[in-house]
Design an enzyme around this catalytic site. Structure first.
Site, PDB file in Angstrom:
ATOM      1  N   HIS A 132      68.008   2.085 -12.730  1.00 23.48           N
ATOM      2  CA  HIS A 132      67.654   1.610 -11.390  1.00 23.48           C
ATOM      3  C   HIS A 132      66.198   1.181 -11.240  1.00 23.48           C
ATOM      4  O   HIS A 132      65.601   1.370 -10.171  1.00 23.48           O
ATOM      5  CB  HIS A 132      67.991   2.684 -10.350  1.00 23.48           C
ATOM      6  CG  HIS A 132      69.451   2.945 -10.199  1.00 23.48           C
ATOM      7  ND1 HIS A 132      70.428   2.039 -10.541  1.00 23.48           N
ATOM      8  CD2 HIS A 132      70.126   4.041  -9.749  1.00 23.48           C
ATOM      9  CE1 HIS A 132      71.623   2.549 -10.307  1.00 23.48           C
ATOM     10  NE2 HIS A 132      71.477   3.757  -9.829  1.00 23.48           N
ATOM     11  N   HIS A 206      72.232   1.017  -2.673  1.00 24.56           N
ATOM     12  CA  HIS A 206      73.002   2.137  -3.235  1.00 24.56           C
ATOM     13  C   HIS A 206      73.622   2.977  -2.115  1.00 24.56           C
ATOM     14  O   HIS A 206      73.540   4.202  -2.127  1.00 24.56           O
ATOM     15  CB  HIS A 206      72.061   3.007  -4.083  1.00 24.56           C
ATOM     16  CG  HIS A 206      72.756   3.772  -5.163  1.00 24.56           C
ATOM     17  ND1 HIS A 206      73.684   4.746  -4.898  1.00 24.56           N
ATOM     18  CD2 HIS A 206      72.668   3.699  -6.504  1.00 24.56           C
ATOM     19  CE1 HIS A 206      74.124   5.255  -6.034  1.00 24.56           C
ATOM     20  NE2 HIS A 206      73.523   4.642  -7.026  1.00 24.56           N
ATOM     21  N   GLU A 339      78.206  -0.802  -5.026  1.00 29.38           N
ATOM     22  CA  GLU A 339      76.895  -1.395  -5.347  1.00 29.38           C
ATOM     23  C   GLU A 339      77.086  -2.801  -5.935  1.00 29.38           C
ATOM     24  O   GLU A 339      77.340  -2.954  -7.133  1.00 29.38           O
ATOM     25  CB  GLU A 339      76.141  -0.516  -6.345  1.00 29.38           C
ATOM     26  CG  GLU A 339      75.952   0.926  -5.921  1.00 29.38           C
ATOM     27  CD  GLU A 339      75.703   1.823  -7.121  1.00 29.38           C
ATOM     28  OE1 GLU A 339      74.723   1.578  -7.859  1.00 29.38           O
ATOM     29  OE2 GLU A 339      76.477   2.775  -7.324  1.00 29.38           O
TER      30      GLU A 339
HETATM   31  C1  G6D Z   1      74.232   8.958 -11.537  1.00 28.21           C
HETATM   32  O1  G6D Z   1      75.587   7.801 -13.135  1.00 28.21           O
HETATM   33  C2  G6D Z   1      75.241   7.841 -11.753  1.00 28.21           C
HETATM   34  C3  G6D Z   1      74.657   6.525 -11.349  1.00 28.21           C
HETATM   35  O2  G6D Z   1      75.643   5.509 -11.458  1.00 28.21           O
HETATM   36  C4  G6D Z   1      74.150   6.610  -9.912  1.00 28.21           C
HETATM   37  O3  G6D Z   1      73.611   5.376  -9.537  1.00 28.21           O
HETATM   38  C5  G6D Z   1      73.105   7.702  -9.828  1.00 28.21           C
HETATM   39  O4  G6D Z   1      73.680   8.933 -10.206  1.00 28.21           O
HETATM   40  C6  G6D Z   1      72.579   7.839  -8.403  1.00 28.21           C
HETATM   41  O5  G6D Z   1      73.206   8.812 -12.454  1.00 28.21           O
END
Ligand code: G6D
Length: 376
Positions: A132, A206, A339
């Protein structure tokens, strides 16, 4: 021309109707309040409210959506977005609740990439990989905010300049995200960006939905319909292998509406590996509405449209009750994300649509979430 209507009290209703018509032009409501401070800067919470009472609330911190209040089929309003009512809980606990994610949503293998023959090393914030956008990503920034108001819609316009080198990315990137609430109970998100040097860009929001409006019930009973015939297979570290697998005959097949619970209890190896859904889906775009999430007991429904080629569906597998929302521990499957984005780790997969952003070729994308209710 108002029809003359005689009221039981004999009063001429035309004047009342005329005043109502004048009042109808009342613009949507935009309010704001101080919500906290972050790194010495004021955190402001904005509330957009339309005439049917739907409210979208968001912060200048991370362009975080803190609440989306919509009615159930009986007209009872609840917040269907996972979020906190105290700012301190966001930096302390939030797994990107409602946050703008960038420069690059999803993971980048090895937290590095090559572009035009040059290798760039990114900040690694999940083992050897980047998640991210890195340690210091968009969700942790104070964005500049302008408000824009018209009779039938109101917007928050977030802007942030990410300097060259931030989290290891080249190029000074000017990012703009606009949240608009209108009278059709739509939350419209438009992303735009430009850069002064080639870089990568793949933004998303998100948001986690729980259409029951509380953590009392998980999203297991939510029904999802998704216009997607392929999903990206993941490695144990959640990096796509590059395989885009047919959903046919699996719990990843949401082409007909099905309950999320089907997947959560499935012995599908990809579900077992991730502890639920945490997968990118390639959108077929065979209809304008590409996803419908529905909660049968409340009747709340959200339809999604997007210009993006993919959507990551994450069923909140890693929520572990270590923090609470409205006094109720947020346990696994307490929310589900939609997302919209390009496929994760696209920079390492030729077959995935490119997320390269070049000078003079600005980025733009739109995602719409439309909230309605359905009869039993
Ligand atoms: C965890 O694996 C998930 C991700 O896909 C998510 O975006 C994140 O938590 C907030 O890492």
């Amino acid at each position: 021309m108002f029809i003359k209507i005689r009221h039981s009290a004999g009063r001429d209703l035309s004047d009342l109707l005329k005043r109502f018509k004048e009042e109808e032009a009342i613009d949507m409501k935009i309010e704001q309040q101080t919500f906290g401070t972050f790194e010495g800067q004021e955190v402001i919470q904005y509330h957009l409210t339309n005439q049917s009472g739907m409210t979208l609330s968001a912060l200048n911190y991370g362009a975080v959506v803190t609440a989306i209040r919509v009615p159930d089929r009986e007209g009872h309003f609840k917040n269907v977005a996972l979020g906190f009512d105290k700012f301190a809980d966001y930096p302390a606990f939030s797994p990107y609740f409602g946050a703008a994610v960038g420069r690059v949503a999803g993971r980048i293998d090895g937290a590095s990439f090559k572009l035009n023959g040059k290798k760039y090393t990114l900040s690694a914030n999940e083992g050897m990989n980047q998640l991210h956008g890195g340690k210091d990503n968009f969700s942790k920034k104070i964005w500049q905010v302008e408000t824009a108001q018209q009779a039938d819609q109101a917007s928050l316009i977030f802007t942030y300049v990410s300097p060259a080198g931030e989290n290891g990315y080249p190029g000074n990137l000017h990012a703009c995200i606009r949240y608009t609430l209108n009278e059709q109970n739509e939350w419209r998100i438009t992303y735009s960006a430009d850069t002064d040097a080639p870089t990568l860009y793949n933004p998303t929001n998100h948001i986690y939905f729980n259409l029951t409006g509380s953590q009392e019930r998980s999203v297991a009973g939510h029904e999802l319909q998704l216009d997607s015939s392929r999903y990206a297979v993941l490695r144990r570290d959640s990096i796509p292998t590059g395989e885009l697998r047919s959903v046919g005959g699996t719990v990843f097949d949401f082409r007909e509406a099905r309950v999320i619970a089907d997947g959560l209890v499935s012995d599908d190896p990809q579900i077992r590996l991730m502890g639920g859904y945490d997968h990118p889906f390639v959108l077929d775009h065979s209809s304008r509405v590409v996803a419908v999430l529905y909660e049968p007991l409340s009747g709340r429904k959200v339809e999604m449209e997007t210009s993006e080629p993919a959507v990551v569906i994450y069923s909140g597998n890693k929520l572990d009750g270590s923090f609470s929302i409205d006094g109720i521990p947020a346990e696994a499957y307490g929310g589900i994300t939609l997302e919209t984005q390009h496929l994760p780790d696209a920079v390492h997969h030729e077959a995935f649509e490119s997320i390269e952003l070049r000078p003079g070729r600005p980025f733009s994308s739109t995602t719409v979430f439309r909230f309605t209710t359905a009869e039993k």
